[in-house]
Design an enzyme around this catalytic site. Structure first.
Site, mmCIF file in Angstrom:
data_model
loop_
_atom_site.group_PDB
_atom_site.id
_atom_site.type_symbol
_atom_site.label_atom_id
_atom_site.label_comp_id
_atom_site.label_asym_id
_atom_site.label_seq_id
_atom_site.Cartn_x
_atom_site.Cartn_y
_atom_site.Cartn_z
ATOM 1 N N GLY A 11 0.838 -1.205 0.000
ATOM 2 C CA GLY A 11 0.000 0.000 0.000
ATOM 3 C C GLY A 11 0.871 1.251 0.000
ATOM 4 N N GLY A 118 4.476 -6.993 4.900
ATOM 5 C CA GLY A 118 4.413 -8.017 3.854
ATOM 6 C C GLY A 118 5.546 -7.880 2.855
ATOM 7 C CG ASP A 141 -1.294 -0.001 8.871
ATOM 8 O OD1 ASP A 141 -2.083 0.929 8.636
ATOM 9 O OD2 ASP A 141 -1.280 -1.067 8.230
ATOM 10 C CG MET A 183 -7.267 2.746 6.822
ATOM 11 S SD MET A 183 -6.254 3.053 5.350
ATOM 12 C CE MET A 183 -7.423 2.614 4.074
ATOM 13 N N GLY A 184 -5.314 1.041 10.089
ATOM 14 C CA GLY A 184 -4.295 0.571 11.025
ATOM 15 C C GLY A 184 -4.160 -0.945 11.052
ATOM 16 C CD GLU A 236 -8.262 -0.966 8.734
ATOM 17 O OE1 GLU A 236 -9.052 -0.646 7.840
ATOM 18 O OE2 GLU A 236 -7.043 -1.195 8.538
ATOM 19 N NE ARG A 287 -2.523 3.256 1.249
ATOM 20 C CZ ARG A 287 -3.138 2.117 0.862
ATOM 21 N NH1 ARG A 287 -3.636 1.322 1.783
ATOM 22 N NH2 ARG A 287 -3.198 1.786 -0.394
HETATM 23 O O1 F6P Z 1 -1.482 -1.241 5.614
HETATM 24 C C1 F6P Z 1 -1.939 0.005 5.215
HETATM 25 C C2 F6P Z 1 -3.425 -0.003 5.015
HETATM 26 O O2 F6P Z 1 -3.829 1.289 4.623
HETATM 27 C C3 F6P Z 1 -4.244 -0.505 6.210
HETATM 28 O O3 F6P Z 1 -4.330 0.450 7.234
HETATM 29 C C4 F6P Z 1 -5.522 -0.875 5.544
HETATM 30 O O4 F6P Z 1 -6.208 -1.888 6.251
HETATM 31 C C5 F6P Z 1 -5.081 -1.398 4.228
HETATM 32 O O5 F6P Z 1 -3.795 -0.894 3.973
HETATM 33 C C6 F6P Z 1 -5.981 -1.051 3.066
HETATM 34 O O6 F6P Z 1 -5.477 -1.651 1.938
HETATM 35 P P1 F6P Z 1 -6.067 -1.439 0.477
HETATM 36 O O7 F6P Z 1 -5.351 -0.271 -0.111
HETATM 37 O O8 F6P Z 1 -5.759 -2.705 -0.195
HETATM 38 O O9 F6P Z 1 -7.532 -1.168 0.605
#
Ligand code: F6P
Length: 360
Positions: A11, A118, A141, A183-184, A236, A287
């Protein structure tokens, strides 16, 4: 002349471009060339690689921009974390062989991998397969072990605080309960820091399982004190005592998507207190956008240090922020588990001291 590669994976988050600019400037000072691979590790797979040469000119003016000029993905052939996050998989040997071939064909002597839990697990597997990698910890996060902070976190916290400032005025006009889901993933860092900075009254995080009745009690207590509106921040990944995390989607490639707990809390509070409630899911606003000054500085320092680690031959290491200095640790030390909020930490105690309820 040495040639190094760099990629951004997983991400995106504010500060990635600051790292790229820092890498390029530090490498150029050493008279090294930098190759930027597109879309994370995926850029290593097409015949000859999918890349762009990164120069001082190409990276000028990008430090203050969100996102990543290289593109990124949290899907594809290099995924190592799947499902609810507790499962790890291995990058297939054929993919590792292809990666080695691309790097050899391009005469790349080291690869800087900028990613979260990851992506750094993938980087560690490449390192174990003999590829000279350096890790740079990225995630809003803030859940990576072995570094006091990741870049991107401060920008996400600023976004939550800004959202709370806005919700505060409308909540107080209508004497409402506003629930904001942030998020988190499995950690409560964004909720905790964003909640404190934005003046939240109740913060629910995965590390402190809550009870709906305790949340309702906190609302009633505020009402009795004459505070007729309440701001509730819900991570979340938060869950009720004896409950589980709530997933919005489980069918996608890679990790499941968390979400939905904000509405559950909102409905329960309304039912138990009779008050008007509304839910706001902040989502990817956290983000996007420009990095804060802290993330610009941290990103730049991380990028510069990553180049120094290559010069020192410290392959398999990740840059790490400790006691205001950027040092390094083995990537393996950062990815063996995620970093969670300690329920008895000073930060949680400070929140309690200013009257914030954790619903426990
Ligand atoms: O790991 C960063 C993050 O923004 C998390 O906080 C969130 O659960 C996830 O990625 C969301 O991912 P995506 O962009 O796949 O929706």
């Amino acid at each position: 002349m040495k040639r190094i590669g760099v990629l951004t994976s997983g991400g995106d988050c504010p500060g990635l471009n600051a790292v790229l600019r820092g890498v390029v400037r530090a490498a150029t000072n050493l008279n090294w060339e930098v190759i930027g691979f597109h879309d994370g590790f995926e850029g290593l797979l097409p015949e000859g690689g999918d890349f762009v040469p990164l120069t001082n000119a190409r990276t000028a003016g990008i430090m203050q921009l969100g996102g990543t000029i290289l593109g990124t993905t949290s899907k594809g052939h290099f995924i190592t974390k799947v499902g609810d996050g507790s499962n790890r998989t291995h990058v297939p040997p054929a993919v590792i062989e292809k990666t080695k071939r691309t790097l050899a064909d391009l005469r790349i002597e080291a690869l800087i991998c900028i990613g979260g839990d990851g992506s750094l697990t993938t980087a560690q597997q490449l390192h174990e397969a003999g590829i000279p990698v350096i890790g740079v910890p990225k995630t809003i996060d803030n859940d990576l072990e072995a570094t006091a902070m990741t870049f991107g976190f401060d920008s996400a916290v600023a976004c939550v605080a800004d959202a709370l400032d806005r919700l505060h005025t409308t909540a107080s006009s209508h004497k409402r309960i506003m629930v904001i889901e942030v998020m988190g993933r499995h950690a409560g860092w964004i909720a905790l820091y964003g909640g404190l900075a934005g003046g939240a009254d109740i913060i629910l995080i995965p590390e402190i399982p809550f009870e709906h009745e305790r949340v309702a009690e906190a609302v009633r207590k505020r009402d009795a004190e004459g505070c007729l509106s309440t701001l509730i921040v819900v991570a979340e990944g938060a869950g009720e005592k004896g409950g589980r995390e709530h997933f919005r989607a489980t069918a996608t490639e890679g990790e499941y998507q968390l979400g939905g707990i904000g509405n559950i809390v909102s409905n329960e509070v309304a039912r138990r207190t009779g008050k008007d409630t509304r839910t706001c899911v902040l989502g990817h606003l956290q983000r996007g956008g420009d990095p804060t000054t802290l993330d610009r500085i941290l990103g730049t320092r991380f990028g510069v240090r990553a180049v120094e680690l290559i010069a020192e031959g410290k392959f398999g290491d990740m840059v790490s922020y400790q006691n205001y200095e950027v040092s390094s640790v083995p990537i393996a030390a950062a990815v063996h588990r995620i970093k969670l909020v300690s329920p008895d930490s000073q930060m949680v105690q400070t929140c309690r001291a200013v009257g914030i309820s954790f619903g426990d």
